[in-house]
Design a protein around this motif. Structure first.
Motif, short mmCIF file in Angstrom:
data_model
loop_
_atom_site.label_atom_id
_atom_site.label_comp_id
_atom_site.label_asym_id
_atom_site.label_seq_id
_atom_site.Cartn_x
_atom_site.Cartn_y
_atom_site.Cartn_z
N LYS A 120 -13.48 6.48 -5.23
CA LYS A 120 -12.68 5.36 -4.76
C LYS A 120 -11.43 5.81 -4.00
O LYS A 120 -11.03 5.17 -3.03
N ILE A 121 -10.81 6.87 -4.47
CA ILE A 121 -9.61 7.38 -3.81
C ILE A 121 -9.51 8.88 -4.02
O ILE A 121 -9.81 9.39 -5.12
N ILE A 122 -9.11 9.58 -3.00
CA ILE A 122 -8.93 11.03 -3.11
C ILE A 122 -7.70 11.29 -4.00
O ILE A 122 -6.64 10.69 -3.78
N PRO A 123 -7.82 12.15 -5.01
CA PRO A 123 -6.72 12.35 -5.96
C PRO A 123 -5.37 12.69 -5.32
O PRO A 123 -4.33 12.19 -5.76
N LEU A 124 -5.38 13.52 -4.28
CA LEU A 124 -4.12 13.88 -3.64
C LEU A 124 -3.46 12.66 -2.99
O LEU A 124 -2.22 12.56 -2.97
N LEU A 125 -4.25 11.72 -2.49
CA LEU A 125 -3.69 10.49 -1.94
C LEU A 125 -3.12 9.63 -3.06
O LEU A 125 -2.03 9.05 -2.91
N ALA A 126 -3.83 9.55 -4.18
CA ALA A 126 -3.29 8.81 -5.33
C ALA A 126 -1.95 9.39 -5.75
O ALA A 126 -0.99 8.67 -6.06
N TYR A 127 -1.87 10.73 -5.75
CA TYR A 127 -0.61 11.41 -6.10
C TYR A 127 0.49 11.02 -5.11
O TYR A 127 1.64 10.78 -5.51
N CYS A 128 0.16 10.93 -3.82
CA CYS A 128 1.16 10.53 -2.82
C CYS A 128 1.68 9.13 -3.08
O CYS A 128 2.87 8.85 -2.89
N PHE A 129 0.78 8.22 -3.50
CA PHE A 129 1.24 6.87 -3.86
C PHE A 129 2.24 6.92 -5.01
O PHE A 129 3.17 6.11 -5.09
N LEU A 130 2.06 7.88 -5.92
CA LEU A 130 2.96 8.00 -7.07
C LEU A 130 4.26 8.73 -6.74
O LEU A 130 5.07 8.99 -7.62
N GLN A 131 4.44 9.10 -5.46
CA GLN A 131 5.72 9.64 -4.99
C GLN A 131 6.47 8.61 -4.14
O GLN A 131 7.59 8.86 -3.70
N SER A 132 5.86 7.46 -3.93
CA SER A 132 6.42 6.48 -2.99
C SER A 132 7.61 5.73 -3.59
O SER A 132 7.83 5.70 -4.80
#
Length: 425
Positions: A325-337
């Motif tokens: 569903k989502i690439i983990p590194l992109l999910a991590y980037c959302f959690l830095q927003s």
């Protein structure tokens, strides 16, 4: 060991204390004179410091025991706690929590004195006295004895150690720029929706179709999803006392704790833990796992990028991202927003006691799910940034190890500068 001589601190530096203007008088604060407290050096990683959180006025300086301390003085905290250290980049003042050293340039090199004090911090701490908190007096600091070589040797030692710190600080500066670049790239793609369209043009400003959502307009084909819908599994870690206690011996398995996250400690600085094979299997951290602090300072997170032998305790939440569903590194980037930080601040602000975040609150965080083709293109660019970050971190680890190995040997005279220069010739 030649050309070395014993000195008391007062023989090569003037020891200056500090003071605090009355906080009841607003005319004493908000001026142009830097005023530092030990708090300003908490987690401060640079050698030089320009200012603290607050400035004082000339009136505040005149009506307190604070004193102007010259550029290149060594700022040493003398209480709460003892041992924070920095070099003044310019004239500063401090509160009474410092015993600063104004170095006599005819006898000592200020950079050498900085490293001399740094190498002897534990010894200096041992002179602390007091019931509420330990403190060292000006008299104690003045009478500390150290061996100093001649000035040319001091300068040579200082330059060797400074060259390592210069590179460490440069890498840290580059990493800050890389983090800013990653945030800018994320904002361009996922906040401003200016990711490249099929013609390589910015999507939104080129007329890309937008649709309504609960978070406002988003590109057609995108969806708003709660974090929980993009996670395969989430759970808190091993009980810190019963299942994964930190131990002194090397067990081969490290455990990440909240303090490791808040202080950004690398894996090899996590404590070793004692854990059963069954619990190790259950709590083992794997590549692309995201761990998030749930107590004390909430929401700090990191992604596991390499294979490690580590677990996490119950002060953290582990997220296993659904990579379909989502690439983990992109999910991590959302959690830095910024949106994530605001989300976390809500729970931190709702409690007057020590905050504690439930998993469901974290999983309710809303974010975007976009087509995998767009995710992949973003990650291809972002990965280069993160790889450079990691390379700089690894290089700094080696530089710090080298500096910390050389420091006591050079400062004590055990290793002659001429020997070191000959080895590197």
């Amino acid at each position: 060991m030649t050309n070395w001589k014993e000195y008391k601190v007062e023989e090569f530096a003037e020891v200056i204390g500090g003071g605090t203007p009355s906080t009841k008088n607003s005319d004493y604060f908000g001026g142009s004179i830097p005023w530092l407290t030990p708090r300003d050096l908490t987690n401060y990683e640079k050698r030089y410091i320009t200012n603290g959180e607050r400035n004082i006025t000339n009136e505040g300086l005149r009506n307190s025991s604070a004193k102007l301390i010259p550029k290149h003085s060594i700022l040493l905290t003398s209480r709460a706690p003892i041992g924070y250290l920095a070099i003044a980049s310019n004239e500063v003042t401090t509160n009474q929590g410092f015993k600063s050293l104004v170095v006599n340039p005819d006898i000592a090199n200020y950079k050498f004195v900085f490293y001399l004090v740094k190498a002897n911090i534990e010894r200096i701490k041992s002179f602390g006295t007091g019931t509420t908190f330990a403190e060292i007096s000006a008299s104690v600091v003045k009478n500390l004895k150290f061996n100093l070589p001649d000035l040319p040797t001091q300068t040579a030692i200082a330059e060797i150690l400074s060259s390592l710190d210069d590179k460490i600080e440069l890498n840290n500066k580059i990493n800050q720029q890389l983090e800013n670049l990653a945030q800018t790239l994320f904002k361009q793609w996922f906040i401003d929706f200016e990711f490249p369209n099929e013609n390589g043009e910015p999507y939104k400003s080129s007329g890309g179709e937008m649709i309504d959502s609960e978070l406002g307009e988003i590109p057609k084909g995108w969806e708003v999803k709660k974090l929980g819908a993009l996670v395969k599994k989430s759970n808190t870690g091993a009980d810190a006392i019963k299942r994964a206690p930190i131990v002194n011996e090397d067990t081969g398995i490290r455990c990440v704790r909240v303090g490791d996250m808040t202080n950004k400690r690398p894996f090899d600085e996590w404590g070793f833990c004692k854990i059963t094979p069954q619990d190790y299997k259950r709590y083992k951290l794997e590549i692309n796992d995201i761990v998030v602090t749930r107590t004390a300072t909430l929401g700090i997170n990191t992604i596991i990028r390499n294979e490690i032998k580590g677990v996490y305790n119950n002060g953290l939440i582990r997220l296993k991202i659904d990579e379909n569903k989502i690439i983990p590194l992109l999910a991590y980037c959302f959690l830095q927003s910024d949106a994530y930080k605001i989300w976390i601040e809500r729970i931190s602000g709702d409690s007057s006691t020590r905050p504690n975040m439930q998993i469901n609150y974290l999983l309710d965080f809303p974010m975007y799910q976009c087509p995998m083709t767009i995710q992949t293109k973003f990650i291809n660019q972002a990965s280069l940034i993160f790889e450079n970050l990691e390379n700089n971190i690894l290089e700094n680890k080696e530089l710090i190890q080298l500096r910390d190995t050389l420091l006591p040997k050079l400062i004590s005279g055990e290793l002659e500068v001429s020997e070191l220069l000959a080895q590197n010739a």
